[in-house]
Design a protein around this motif. Structure first.
Motif, PDB file in Angstrom:
ATOM      1  N   UNK A 675       0.829  -1.203   0.000  1.00  0.00           N
ATOM      2  CA  UNK A 675       0.000   0.000   0.000  1.00  0.00           C
ATOM      3  C   UNK A 675       0.863   1.253   0.000  1.00  0.00           C
ATOM      4  N   UNK A 676       2.064   1.158   0.572  1.00  0.00           N
ATOM      5  CA  UNK A 676       2.977   2.307   0.536  1.00  0.00           C
ATOM      6  C   UNK A 676       3.389   2.609  -0.897  1.00  0.00           C
ATOM      7  N   UNK A 677       3.705   1.563  -1.648  1.00  0.00           N
ATOM      8  CA  UNK A 677       4.131   1.760  -3.033  1.00  0.00           C
ATOM      9  C   UNK A 677       2.988   2.262  -3.917  1.00  0.00           C
ATOM     10  N   UNK A 678       1.820   1.665  -3.751  1.00  0.00           N
ATOM     11  CA  UNK A 678       0.700   2.022  -4.616  1.00  0.00           C
ATOM     12  C   UNK A 678       0.112   3.391  -4.281  1.00  0.00           C
ATOM     13  N   UNK A 679       0.478   3.952  -3.131  1.00  0.00           N
ATOM     14  CA  UNK A 679      -0.019   5.284  -2.786  1.00  0.00           C
ATOM     15  C   UNK A 679       0.982   6.379  -3.155  1.00  0.00           C
ATOM     16  N   UNK A 680       2.089   5.999  -3.806  1.00  0.00           N
ATOM     17  CA  UNK A 680       3.050   7.003  -4.252  1.00  0.00           C
ATOM     18  C   UNK A 680       2.454   7.805  -5.412  1.00  0.00           C
ATOM     19  N   UNK A 681       2.921   9.029  -5.623  1.00  0.00           N
ATOM     20  CA  UNK A 681       2.384   9.842  -6.729  1.00  0.00           C
ATOM     21  C   UNK A 681       2.610   9.175  -8.073  1.00  0.00           C
ATOM     22  N   UNK A 682       1.668   9.317  -9.005  1.00  0.00           N
ATOM     23  CA  UNK A 682       1.859   8.743 -10.346  1.00  0.00           C
ATOM     24  C   UNK A 682       3.087   9.335 -11.016  1.00  0.00           C
ATOM     25  N   UNK A 683       3.798   8.477 -11.751  1.00  0.00           N
ATOM     26  CA  UNK A 683       4.963   8.949 -12.490  1.00  0.00           C
ATOM     27  C   UNK A 683       6.234   9.062 -11.692  1.00  0.00           C
ATOM     28  N   UNK A 684       6.222   8.619 -10.423  1.00  0.00           N
ATOM     29  CA  UNK A 684       7.418   8.779  -9.595  1.00  0.00           C
ATOM     30  C   UNK A 684       8.182   7.477  -9.384  1.00  0.00           C
ATOM     31  N   UNK A 685       7.614   6.353  -9.807  1.00  0.00           N
ATOM     32  CA  UNK A 685       8.305   5.066  -9.635  1.00  0.00           C
ATOM     33  C   UNK A 685       8.995   4.675 -10.942  1.00  0.00           C
ATOM     34  N   UNK A 686       8.214   4.543 -12.010  1.00  0.00           N
ATOM     35  CA  UNK A 686       8.772   4.298 -13.347  1.00  0.00           C
ATOM     36  C   UNK A 686       9.762   3.129 -13.382  1.00  0.00           C
ATOM     37  N   UNK A 687       9.435   2.067 -12.659  1.00  0.00           N
ATOM     38  CA  UNK A 687      10.213   0.840 -12.750  1.00  0.00           C
ATOM     39  C   UNK A 687      11.463   0.778 -11.916  1.00  0.00           C
ATOM     40  N   UNK A 688      11.778   1.832 -11.176  1.00  0.00           N
ATOM     41  CA  UNK A 688      13.014   1.829 -10.403  1.00  0.00           C
ATOM     42  C   UNK A 688      12.780   2.477  -9.050  1.00  0.00           C
ATOM     43  N   UNK A 689      13.193   1.781  -8.004  1.00  0.00           N
ATOM     44  CA  UNK A 689      12.995   2.326  -6.662  1.00  0.00           C
ATOM     45  C   UNK A 689      14.010   1.724  -5.708  1.00  0.00           C
ATOM     46  N   UNK A 690      14.431   2.510  -4.752  1.00  0.00           N
ATOM     47  CA  UNK A 690      15.258   2.021  -3.645  1.00  0.00           C
ATOM     48  C   UNK A 690      14.487   2.285  -2.345  1.00  0.00           C
ATOM     49  N   UNK A 691      14.574   1.345  -1.409  1.00  0.00           N
ATOM     50  CA  UNK A 691      13.834   1.456  -0.152  1.00  0.00           C
ATOM     51  C   UNK A 691      14.703   0.926   0.980  1.00  0.00           C
ATOM     52  N   UNK A 692      14.734   1.637   2.090  1.00  0.00           N
ATOM     53  CA  UNK A 692      15.437   1.113   3.255  1.00  0.00           C
ATOM     54  C   UNK A 692      14.564   0.088   3.980  1.00  0.00           C
ATOM     55  N   UNK A 693      15.207  -0.950   4.480  1.00  0.00           N
ATOM     56  CA  UNK A 693      14.550  -1.956   5.321  1.00  0.00           C
ATOM     57  C   UNK A 693      15.280  -1.920   6.649  1.00  0.00           C
ATOM     58  N   UNK A 694      14.588  -1.464   7.689  1.00  0.00           N
ATOM     59  CA  UNK A 694      15.291  -1.071   8.897  1.00  0.00           C
ATOM     60  C   UNK A 694      14.986  -1.971  10.089  1.00  0.00           C
ATOM     61  N   UNK A 695      16.030  -2.163  10.910  1.00  0.00           N
ATOM     62  CA  UNK A 695      15.882  -2.753  12.228  1.00  0.00           C
ATOM     63  C   UNK A 695      15.105  -4.044  12.262  1.00  0.00           C
ATOM     64  N   UNK A 696      14.070  -4.050  13.131  1.00  0.00           N
ATOM     65  CA  UNK A 696      13.303  -5.279  13.316  1.00  0.00           C
ATOM     66  C   UNK A 696      12.511  -5.664  12.077  1.00  0.00           C
ATOM     67  N   UNK A 697      12.338  -4.727  11.127  1.00  0.00           N
ATOM     68  CA  UNK A 697      11.637  -5.041   9.887  1.00  0.00           C
ATOM     69  C   UNK A 697      12.423  -6.077   9.078  1.00  0.00           C
TER      70      UNK A 697
END
Length: 1000
Positions: A675-697
């Motif tokens: 839901x975090x990804x799908x709620x991003x503004x249109x046109x801002x992902x375009x097939x490439x993304x970096x995301x931090x995965x932190x701590x207990x996650x």
């Protein structure tokens, strides 16, 4: 619910004396006997209840053997009291539970806190097992469960929406998700306990998934009991803080446990989905997912991350990666025994044989010395694939030996001219691909697309180093380094120059070929470390290519911040091709708003625009923006910031990759990935993304194989769907409302946090914020700078402290003030429309609602009454009133009839939504049975710990003797009362963190 005698909560008393009979009964329910994962009537709630009942029964049998019946009776009484309070919410029931806890001596409290902390961790295991089984069940039935929950589901959904399979294949083939593991906050649990609990989870999954004989069940139960006992008898407290190298080693264990094997399995599953729709497999030269790391590279405010530390962690990861590849190549040697091959492989094998040792006895002796798994004799010439693989095995062995020498001796480095070792992943990838193409050509497709394909995918994803280490440093440190240079060479103070002057000078130096930094530069230790880091980057880029990722600049505010880092890298020895890409991190509200202007100014520098070759990475920070402006204002600033950053790139034909610095908690941008990804503004992902995965996650996402697979599936599906079917742009009216909401909420948040004199005092007294540093859960200090106040405090302890007291203030502060004002202005229906029709707004509200459901005003009031000066009680009452008001306005906007309770609806997805809400509601209620008593215990010992810091009260308390009946031989604190109090306090903090699944 087919539980065969296992009640919703417990069958009789969990503290029954006939453990053997109880265990047999629990472990022979129909679900365990049938293999739950293969049945059609799967229910995650049932699995959690059954696992909980089993683990609790085992745990309390272990506790009985190591303590006393009297202590067990007290645990039972506290549990019953907490259960009564959970049902009624009445202060009288809370008081009854509190009195029971106050009768415990300090040694009993220590045992109690540890028991409840263990129970919460065991409950987490039950949920992890249920989640893993649920994911397996979904895949068995190939049932789509809402949008973008699986790659196969996303492909089917996109086809139904009108996308051609060619479009989908092209998008997926060029798609890239980079998951960056970070050490902050480090898992609160020690690795010893994580390992024990991991074994419990593994054995529970075996009970759930397979039909077992009575003997097999008994053996599994013995192993579960052994590991629960090990966790119970292990000191929960990390007595010394971890070093960054320790954090990297902890992070690398997840590759060994799940990630290394899961990536090729996942990519094979994507291949299957593509093949089923008439496409080919994913390209061999692409990996749709890769991994990065900040462990040992993030030096922002962490004095323990030095250039030598960065070298250490790169080598540690590279040794591990080389080990994995060595073992994998050895397995592949057994697989590729065939002799048919094409001319390319034949030539390659002949070239290898021509330069190899010819003495067969010498070959045997050397391979025997190296203790290879097999194939000590010379490989027959008619087995060309094995000839090639044997060469790779030898080189990987040599590489591992060379790396080990570097690890043990800081003065040793990799010889870049040594042809007997492997330095780049291409040196492994190219021979393997030659073997693959040969097998395809001679019509051995099935062999090519078996283990060989998996190994190629692993090489492409992980290379030799498993992860690419990012470097992060604060912008001021780079400015200080350049200031030292300009002062030394007589140009004046760089820091005092205007932005235009800085850009002009930096550009001229970047275009110049003469050296800038004198060898005899006189500078501070901080400046020297910045220069040493850049020199280490140059060294590692040449000796361990492919091991480093992005250079991230925290607190970036200007174009010169980026140019400065490029110049420092080049002047410290980086060749043009080795200069790391530089990503400015925009995190505070003003910096996010100013980011587009900064990027336009940066791209206007022709030298830099040519240098980046049409690609720029920008990091956006969720943590500090939330602490700076409040969650709602930060959420909108992040949304608009992404749109404007991408627009700025488009103006200069620069493709932007956004790096999302999301924390694990809602207050730091956390939440379900899809839901975090799908709620991003249109046109801002375009097939490439970096995301931090932190701590207990990291543990929840990658600690177990099914969950690891699900994490990879979730991100891939979400990015694919967002790229090809982005959400619609919000209405202009909605934007206007969000602008006002942001303005109102930010103003109220800042006025409360930064402008109200009582706030800092209240925060310090009403939460364990100042005591969190003693937990030793991370290598870096809690503050960037050693001054007092909220501003210097990092976002992690800021969130952690409010979570401990069940207040969760950073998430909701400012919401009631802004929403009430908007409702007064006649925008209630607009807000409701936004919630129903705009994914971004819906996700934001739902996550806030979830956090509000975790809050407990009674517990908050108890913290305040017991710990806060009476002069601040009116201020506390005002904040608690805002908490209640926030709940009211959220329910008004969402039109829910209670937190996590939706009204009856007729929409197609209503049943699924209600099911998820009810599931979360039940999870919170279950956890509260243990968390609330830990809160009460924490308050009691916070009060005592603080009293011990005051001479008069402390003297009285320190005279008390610590009972050692149950702690005989306890090796810590020498039974000193103050030490025992602090130990109880630490364990309550860790237990509550486990229960809330949140260390910040």
């Amino acid at each position: 619910m087919a539980t065969h005698g296992v009640s919703h909560r417990r069958q009789g008393s969990l503290f029954a004396s006939e453990e053997g009979e109880a265990l047999e009964k629990l472990a022979t329910t129909s679900s365990y006997l049938s293999g739950r994962g293969e049945t059609k009537d799967f229910n995650a709630h049932d699995v959690i209840e059954e696992c909980d009942a089993l683990l609790q029964t085992i745990f309390f049998s272990v506790v009985r053997e190591t303590t006393s019946e009297e202590f067990l009776a007290k645990l039972q009484g506290v549990y019953d009291g907490s259960e009564a309070f959970g049902k009624t919410g009445e202060p009288k029931d809370f008081e009854a539970m509190k009195k029971l806890l106050e009768t415990m001596e300090v040694d009993e409290s220590l045992q109690f806190a540890s028991a409840y902390s263990n129970l919460l961790n065991l409950h987490n295991i039950s949920e992890q097992v249920a989640n893993a089984m649920e994911e397996r069940h979904k895949r068995l039935d190939d049932i789509p469960r809402g949008p973008a929950k699986s790659t196969n589901g996303a492909i089917k959904g996109l086809i139904r929406s009108g996308k051609t399979i060619e479009e989908i294949y092209a998008a997926l083939s060029r798609q890239h998700v980079d998951l960056v593991l970070t050490a902050h906050p480090t898992q609160a649990l020690r690795r010893s306990m994580l390992k024990a609990f991991g074994k419990v989870r593994e054995k529970l999954l075996q009970l759930q998934r397979f039909r077992l004989s009575r003997f097999e069940r008994a053996e599994i139960l013995d192993e579960i009991r052994s590991n629960i006992a090990a966790a119970w008898r292990t000191d929960e407290i990390r007595r010394t803080p971890p070093k960054p190298q320790d954090e990297m080693r902890a992070g690398l264990t997840y590759f060994q446990q799940t990630i290394w094997d899961c990536v090729p399995t996942f990519m094979r599953r994507v291949d299957t989905a593509l093949l089923a729709n008439g496409c080919g497999r994913l390209p061999l030269d692409r990996s749709i997912v890769t991994f990065g790391s900040w462990m040992g590279g993030d030096r922002d405010g962490n004095p323990f991350v030095t250039s030598e530390c960065t070298r250490d962690v790169v080598l540690l990861a590279r040794v591990q990666g080389t080990n994995f590849l060595f073992s994998t190549i050895q397995k592949l040697l057994f697989e590729l025994s065939m002799w048919r091959c094409n001319d390319t492989v034949k030539r390659l094998a002949n070239d290898i044989l021509a330069t190899s040792e010819t003495d067969k006895n010498a070959i045997f002796e050397e391979r025997k010395r190296r203790n290879y798994d097999d194939f000590w004799k010379a490989i027959p010439e008619h087995e060309p694939y094995r000839v090639i693989l044997a060469m790779l095995r030898d080189k990987l062995y040599n590489t591992r030996e060379a790396l080990q020498k570097c690890v043990t001796d800081p003065n040793v480095s990799i010889d870049v001219n040594d042809d007997s070792i492997i330095r780049t992943k291409e040196e492994i990838y190219e021979p393997l691909v030659a073997c693959y193409e040969s097998l395809i050509e001679v019509k051995d497709d099935q062999i090519a697309n078996s283990l060989l394909l998996d190994v190629i995918r692993q090489v492409q994803c992980f290379g030799l180093g498993l992860v690419k280490l990012d470097i992060r440093q604060e912008s001021d440190r780079h400015a200080e380094a350049l200031d030292a240079v300009t002062r030394y060479i007589g140009l004046g103070s760089y820091i005092e120059w205007s932005e235009d002057q800085k850009i002009e000078w930096l550009t001229s130096e970047l275009m110049s070929k003469r050296p800038l930094i004198p060898h005899d530069l006189e500078c501070s230790a901080d400046v020297r470390e910045v220069l040493d880091t850049c020199k280490m980057i140059a060294h590692l880029q040449q000796t361990c290519p492919g091991s480093l990722g992005t250079y991230v600049i925290s607190m970036a505010t200007s174009a010169s911040d980026v140019l400065a880092v490029v110049l420092l890298q080049r002047e410290c020895g980086c060749r043009e091709k080795d200069v790391l890409r530089v990503a400015p991190l925009f995190e505070r509200l003003d910096d996010l708003n100013d980011a587009p202007r900064v990027l336009r100014q940066l791209f206007s520098v022709k030298w830099y625009l040519d240098h980046i070759n049409g690609f720029q990475e920008v990091m956006i920070g969720y943590s500090d923006s939330g602490k700076d402006a409040g969650r709602m204002a930060a959420a909108w600033a992040l949304y608009e910031g992404q749109e404007r950053v991408v627009a700025a790139g488009n103006e200069f034909n620069v493709a932007m990759t956004l790096f999302h610095g999301r924390g694990g908690t809602v207050g730091r941008g956390g939440g379900p990935a899809h839901i975090a990804m799908l709620s991003q503004p249109p046109g801002t992902v375009n097939g490439s993304i970096r995301v931090t995965v932190q701590g207990e996650v990291i543990e929840s996402d990658f600690g177990e194989r099914e969950n690891c697979f699900h994490t990879l599936d979730l991100y891939t599906a979400s990015v694919l769907e967002h790229s090809l079917k982005p959400p619609s742009h919000p209405d202009d009216k909605w934007r206007a409302v969000m602008d006002r909401m942001s303005e109102y909420s930010c103003a109220h948040y800042r006025k409360t946090v930064f402008e109200t004199p009582e706030f800092v005092q209240y925060f310090a007294q009403a939460t364990p914020g100042s005591e969190l540093g003693s937990l030793n859960i991370g290598s870096r200090p809690a503050k960037r700078k050693p001054n007092a106040g909220v501003t210097a405090l990092r976002a992690i302890p800021w969130i952690f402290a409010w979570t401990q007291s069940r207040f969760h203030l950073p998430v909701w502060l400012g919401i009631s003030a802004s929403f009430k004002r908007l409702i007064e202005e006649g925008e209630l229906q607009t807000l409701r429309d936004m919630y129903k029709r705009w994914p971004f707004f819906e996700v934001t509200i739902d996550l806030v609602e979830m956090v509000l459901a975790k809050a407990d005003p009674v517990v908050v009031a108890y913290y305040e009454k017991a710990l806060v000066d009476e002069s601040l009680h009116d201020f506390g009452a005002k904040l608690r009133g805002e908490l209640e008001s926030s709940i009211d306005v959220i329910l008004t906007v969402s039109e829910h009839i209670g937190l996590l309770v939706q009204p009856e609806k007729t929409e197609e997805n209503a049943n699924e939504a209600r099911r998820m809400q009810q599931k979360l509601k039940h999870k919170l209620e279950k956890r509260n049975l243990y968390i609330t008593p830990l809160n009460v215990c924490q308050v009691r010992f916070l009060k005592q710990a603080r009293a011990l810091e005051h001479e008069e009260d402390g003297e009285k308390l320190s005279m008390r003797k610590v009972k050692i009946t149950m702690l005989e031989g306890y090796p810590f604190q020498d039974f000193n009362y103050k030490g025992a109090v602090n130990d109880v306090l630490k364990i309550t903090m860790k237990g509550i963190a486990a229960g809330m699944q949140n260390t910040g």
